[in-house]
Motif scaffolding. Structure first.
Motif, PDB file in Angstrom:
ATOM      1  N   UNK A   5       4.446 -45.891 -24.598  1.00 51.95           N
ATOM      2  CA  UNK A   5       4.515 -46.210 -23.171  1.00 51.95           C
ATOM      3  C   UNK A   5       3.390 -47.180 -22.830  1.00 51.95           C
ATOM      4  N   UNK A   6       3.786 -48.345 -22.319  1.00 52.35           N
ATOM      5  CA  UNK A   6       2.818 -49.362 -21.919  1.00 52.35           C
ATOM      6  C   UNK A   6       2.320 -49.042 -20.517  1.00 52.35           C
ATOM      7  N   UNK A   7       1.043 -48.719 -20.409  1.00 53.39           N
ATOM      8  CA  UNK A   7       0.490 -48.246 -19.135  1.00 53.39           C
ATOM      9  C   UNK A   7      -0.762 -49.032 -18.763  1.00 53.39           C
ATOM     10  N   UNK A   8      -0.598 -50.352 -18.673  1.00 55.17           N
ATOM     11  CA  UNK A   8      -1.755 -51.186 -18.357  1.00 55.17           C
ATOM     12  C   UNK A   8      -1.765 -51.721 -16.943  1.00 55.17           C
ATOM     13  N   UNK A   9      -0.741 -51.353 -16.136  1.00 51.29           N
ATOM     14  CA  UNK A   9      -0.590 -51.925 -14.801  1.00 51.29           C
ATOM     15  C   UNK A   9      -1.665 -51.489 -13.807  1.00 51.29           C
ATOM     16  N   UNK A  10      -1.935 -52.383 -12.833  1.00 48.06           N
ATOM     17  CA  UNK A  10      -2.981 -52.114 -11.851  1.00 48.06           C
ATOM     18  C   UNK A  10      -2.436 -51.555 -10.540  1.00 48.06           C
ATOM     19  N   UNK A  11      -1.153 -51.749 -10.252  1.00 43.51           N
ATOM     20  CA  UNK A  11      -0.568 -51.168  -9.042  1.00 43.51           C
ATOM     21  C   UNK A  11      -1.133 -51.707  -7.749  1.00 43.51           C
ATOM     22  N   UNK A  12      -1.509 -52.983  -7.720  1.00 41.73           N
ATOM     23  CA  UNK A  12      -2.160 -53.536  -6.536  1.00 41.73           C
ATOM     24  C   UNK A  12      -1.216 -53.657  -5.349  1.00 41.73           C
ATOM     25  N   UNK A  13       0.099 -53.644  -5.595  1.00 41.19           N
ATOM     26  CA  UNK A  13       1.065 -53.757  -4.500  1.00 41.19           C
ATOM     27  C   UNK A  13       1.467 -52.394  -3.940  1.00 41.19           C
ATOM     28  N   UNK A  14       0.724 -51.355  -4.309  1.00 47.80           N
ATOM     29  CA  UNK A  14       1.030 -50.012  -3.825  1.00 47.80           C
ATOM     30  C   UNK A  14      -0.063 -49.452  -2.930  1.00 47.80           C
ATOM     31  N   UNK A  73      -0.896 -38.908 -27.148  1.00 49.07           N
ATOM     32  CA  UNK A  73      -2.180 -39.541 -27.435  1.00 49.07           C
ATOM     33  C   UNK A  73      -2.349 -40.731 -26.499  1.00 49.07           C
ATOM     34  N   UNK A  74      -3.520 -40.845 -25.914  1.00 50.96           N
ATOM     35  CA  UNK A  74      -3.840 -41.969 -25.035  1.00 50.96           C
ATOM     36  C   UNK A  74      -4.797 -42.891 -25.782  1.00 50.96           C
ATOM     37  N   UNK A  75      -4.404 -44.144 -25.937  1.00 53.53           N
ATOM     38  CA  UNK A  75      -5.205 -45.110 -26.687  1.00 53.53           C
ATOM     39  C   UNK A  75      -5.531 -46.282 -25.767  1.00 53.53           C
ATOM     40  N   UNK A  76      -6.813 -46.546 -25.577  1.00 57.27           N
ATOM     41  CA  UNK A  76      -7.203 -47.682 -24.735  1.00 57.27           C
ATOM     42  C   UNK A  76      -6.974 -48.968 -25.512  1.00 57.27           C
ATOM     43  N   UNK A  77      -6.160 -49.880 -24.941  1.00 53.69           N
ATOM     44  CA  UNK A  77      -5.788 -51.119 -25.641  1.00 53.69           C
ATOM     45  C   UNK A  77      -6.303 -52.366 -24.920  1.00 53.69           C
ATOM     46  N   UNK A  78      -7.338 -52.182 -24.086  1.00 55.50           N
ATOM     47  CA  UNK A  78      -7.950 -53.338 -23.437  1.00 55.50           C
ATOM     48  C   UNK A  78      -7.564 -53.468 -21.984  1.00 55.50           C
ATOM     49  N   UNK A  79      -8.498 -53.942 -21.187  1.00 49.90           N
ATOM     50  CA  UNK A  79      -8.281 -54.060 -19.744  1.00 49.90           C
ATOM     51  C   UNK A  79      -7.165 -55.039 -19.405  1.00 49.90           C
ATOM     52  N   UNK A  80      -7.188 -56.221 -19.995  1.00 45.89           N
ATOM     53  CA  UNK A  80      -6.244 -57.278 -19.628  1.00 45.89           C
ATOM     54  C   UNK A  80      -5.378 -57.737 -20.794  1.00 45.89           C
ATOM     55  N   UNK A  81      -5.238 -56.918 -21.803  1.00 48.04           N
ATOM     56  CA  UNK A  81      -4.401 -57.268 -22.957  1.00 48.04           C
ATOM     57  C   UNK A  81      -2.944 -57.397 -22.532  1.00 48.04           C
ATOM     58  N   UNK A  82      -2.241 -58.459 -22.931  1.00 49.58           N
ATOM     59  CA  UNK A  82      -0.820 -58.576 -22.589  1.00 49.58           C
ATOM     60  C   UNK A  82       0.014 -57.516 -23.304  1.00 49.58           C
ATOM     61  N   UNK A  83       1.245 -57.357 -22.844  1.00 51.34           N
ATOM     62  CA  UNK A  83       2.087 -56.255 -23.319  1.00 51.34           C
ATOM     63  C   UNK A  83       2.320 -56.279 -24.830  1.00 51.34           C
ATOM     64  N   UNK A  84       2.644 -57.450 -25.363  1.00 50.02           N
ATOM     65  CA  UNK A  84       2.852 -57.529 -26.805  1.00 50.02           C
ATOM     66  C   UNK A  84       1.586 -57.236 -27.585  1.00 50.02           C
ATOM     67  N   UNK A 176       5.454 -56.837 -36.543  1.00 47.67           N
ATOM     68  CA  UNK A 176       4.682 -57.671 -37.462  1.00 47.67           C
ATOM     69  C   UNK A 176       4.521 -59.103 -36.959  1.00 47.67           C
ATOM     70  N   UNK A 177       5.452 -59.566 -36.135  1.00 50.05           N
ATOM     71  CA  UNK A 177       5.383 -60.941 -35.629  1.00 50.05           C
ATOM     72  C   UNK A 177       4.434 -61.086 -34.440  1.00 50.05           C
ATOM     73  N   UNK A 178       3.979 -59.978 -33.887  1.00 50.29           N
ATOM     74  CA  UNK A 178       3.128 -60.019 -32.703  1.00 50.29           C
ATOM     75  C   UNK A 178       1.678 -60.295 -33.080  1.00 50.29           C
ATOM     76  N   UNK A 179       0.921 -60.762 -32.107  1.00 56.80           N
ATOM     77  CA  UNK A 179      -0.526 -60.885 -32.256  1.00 56.80           C
ATOM     78  C   UNK A 179      -1.164 -60.359 -30.970  1.00 56.80           C
ATOM     79  N   UNK A 180      -2.457 -60.240 -30.951  1.00 57.81           N
ATOM     80  CA  UNK A 180      -3.138 -59.573 -29.844  1.00 57.81           C
ATOM     81  C   UNK A 180      -2.954 -60.310 -28.522  1.00 57.81           C
ATOM     82  N   UNK A 181      -2.632 -61.603 -28.569  1.00 57.97           N
ATOM     83  CA  UNK A 181      -2.425 -62.366 -27.337  1.00 57.97           C
ATOM     84  C   UNK A 181      -0.944 -62.483 -26.961  1.00 57.97           C
ATOM     85  N   UNK A 182      -0.065 -61.778 -27.660  1.00 54.34           N
ATOM     86  CA  UNK A 182       1.378 -61.881 -27.404  1.00 54.34           C
ATOM     87  C   UNK A 182       1.763 -61.266 -26.068  1.00 54.34           C
TER      88      UNK A 182
END
Length: 235
Positions: A5-14, A73-84, A176-182
């Protein structure tokens, strides 16, 4: 099977600002992400990896105190990391090793996940299968006739186009085709179209992305009335 589950959203419009991340905005007293997890768990998928981003410490505290009946398990994947990039980080850490389910933390649906998986498995070239849903118009629609006479009015009808509903199946070959900036939506999935590796599963039932205050009011009203379609699935 793992559900990411990708849970990096900020919810600023709520109007929740910096108090909590988007995934913890409540519907009927429970955070959105818990509703999403229930959709999966009700159909037999109870093993979750949460890719946390904005205010990930809040997600970890929620997980520690929520006493959820699943493997989480909750894993921190960076504040502004894109979804890929979040997916790639999880893979690099060893959390994604086979065919996996993938979801955003803000979409609710009465989706049949077994049918989604079956579509994926029977599509020989599919590296990713996305759930295609028809969004509703934000406006009432006028039907015009001869001389521009109004001959009909439809209140927020379903549009003819399909969009990504956020319930996906992904193969390791795609990861495998993804990179950290994807970016999943702007880069990785469009690139997959070029190779014929992207499959769609049509979901014609209920779908609601909870993206702003109006959406939140809509789903809270359904929950309060006991008419929340995303709970009428699974067992």
């Amino acid at each position: 099977m793992i559900t990411v589950i990708l849970a990096g959203g900020k919810g600023l419009r709520m109007d929740y600002g910096e108090r909590i991340p988007k995934s913890l905005v409540p519907i009927g007293g429970k955070p959105i992400i818990e509703h999403v997890m229930n959709i999966y768990a009700a159909q037999g998928f109870g093993d979750f990896i949460i890719a946390a981003g904005h205010m990930g410490d809040h997600l970890k505290k929620w997980h520690e105190n929520a006493n959820l009946p699943w493997q989480v398990q909750v894993v921190h994947t960076g504040e502004d990391t894109p979804t890929g990039g979040r997916i790639k980080i999880l893979s690099n850490l060893g959390f994604i090793n086979g065919t996996s389910l993938l979801s955003y933390a803000d979409g609710l649906a009465d989706i049949d996940l077994q049918q989604l998986l079956q579509t994926h498995k029977t599509s020989p070239n599919a590296q990713v299968t996305v759930t295609a849903v028809q969004p509703r118009s934000q406006f009432g629609v006028l039907d015009l006739g001869s001389g521009d006479q109004v001959i009909g009015f439809r209140e927020k009808p379903l549009l003819k186009m399909f969009v990504n509903g956020g319930f996906l199946v992904v193969e390791p070959s795609f990861v495998e085709t993804l990179h950290v900036e994807s970016d999943l939506e702007r880069e990785a999935l469009p690139n997959l179209v070029k190779t014929g590796g992207l499959q769609a599963y049509r979901h014609l039932g209920y779908f609601q992305q909870v993206d702003n205050i109006k959406d939140l009011e809509t789903v809270n009203s359904l929950w309060k009335e006991g008419a929340a379609p995303w709970t009428h699935i699974g067992v």
